[in-house]
Design a protein around this motif. Sequence first.
Motif, mmCIF file in Angstrom:
data_model
loop_
_atom_site.group_PDB
_atom_site.id
_atom_site.type_symbol
_atom_site.label_atom_id
_atom_site.label_comp_id
_atom_site.label_asym_id
_atom_site.label_seq_id
_atom_site.Cartn_x
_atom_site.Cartn_y
_atom_site.Cartn_z
ATOM 1 N N PRO A 77 -10.664 -6.603 -5.741
ATOM 2 C CA PRO A 77 -10.939 -7.213 -4.401
ATOM 3 C C PRO A 77 -12.175 -8.057 -4.286
ATOM 4 O O PRO A 77 -12.226 -9.316 -3.654
ATOM 5 N N ASP A 120 -6.054 -4.053 -3.840
ATOM 6 C CA ASP A 120 -6.780 -2.872 -3.512
ATOM 7 C C ASP A 120 -5.845 -1.863 -4.278
ATOM 8 O O ASP A 120 -4.572 -1.582 -3.926
ATOM 9 N N GLN A 123 -3.585 1.231 -2.908
ATOM 10 C CA GLN A 123 -2.679 0.644 -2.189
ATOM 11 C C GLN A 123 -1.452 0.167 -2.591
ATOM 12 O O GLN A 123 -0.539 -0.086 -1.967
#
Length: 319
Positions: A77, A120, A123
């Motif tokens: 990220p 991420d 996720q």
Amino acid sequence: MSHSANTALGDGQIPVFDSIAAFREWREELRRQGKTVGFVPTMGALHAGHLGLVKNARKECDAVVVSIFVNPAQFAPHEDLDQYPRSFDSDYASLVESKSCAAILLPKVSEMYPAGITLDRAQQQGTFVEVQGLSHQMEGIPRPHFFRGVATVVTKLFNIVQPDRAFFGQKDAQQCVVVRAMIRDLLLPIRMRALPTAREQDGLAMSSRNRYLTPEMRNIATLLYRAISAAKEVIQTGATNEREEILKPAYAIIEEVTKQVKDQGLPFEVRLDYLSLVDVATLGEIEVLGKEQAAILSGAVYVGTTRLIDNVLINAEEL
């Protein structure tokens, strides 16, 4: 269908496919003709190093496919996914000029990651490929997510292109080791070639990220190559085989340039990320180098916010 007739994506001299189904139709025709296919996967922002791989691939294969895909799965990220240089028009022109490329694969993120992709890792959903034991040292320490992203996207691209040979640059040494192990472990019928790092006249390894360097940064950007070359020289003279002594001149060069930048009040910093001396097969750090031991001497430095990597091989011709 193919984008080859679309003037927005080239002028038709090289077919450009952003549809996997259309590319597969084109690839099937080559199979029927019994032609061998060489593959050069890239993230675009092509430089002379990439074009050297394409030309070498053309010498060894009947047709060469170049993919251009900025792979979200190998960025964290906080990294430069949005800033990563994208320059399709000049990339296309370079490939036309090379007279060595038969097709360009320009896949969509939505096709490459049908389950979707987020930066991420916690996720992320879907299928990923990880090469255990070779992904978490060297470059994998500051970028623990990186080689899972590389192994996953290269597997997907191999499944689309189905090349006979795949061509990579030695600059990304750990990537070469990871991909070679993946080809072996997944029983892929592909021969991998790792070709020597392409360099500027002063020794700087060619990289798409070099375009981020200001003229002042560019003046000192060879410090990493000079550092690892000095360490390699210690090995070649036979003066010592101990890691600490081998790396000593490399650390000294980087410290000297770091101090010089500070003393001159230049508007950027130089920061060493790491220096590494590892066994080619295991990527384990070496404390005492064996007489014929094949090794990679590598490192990474920040010049301003630009991270430069480089390596030289010890007792090895190709990764």
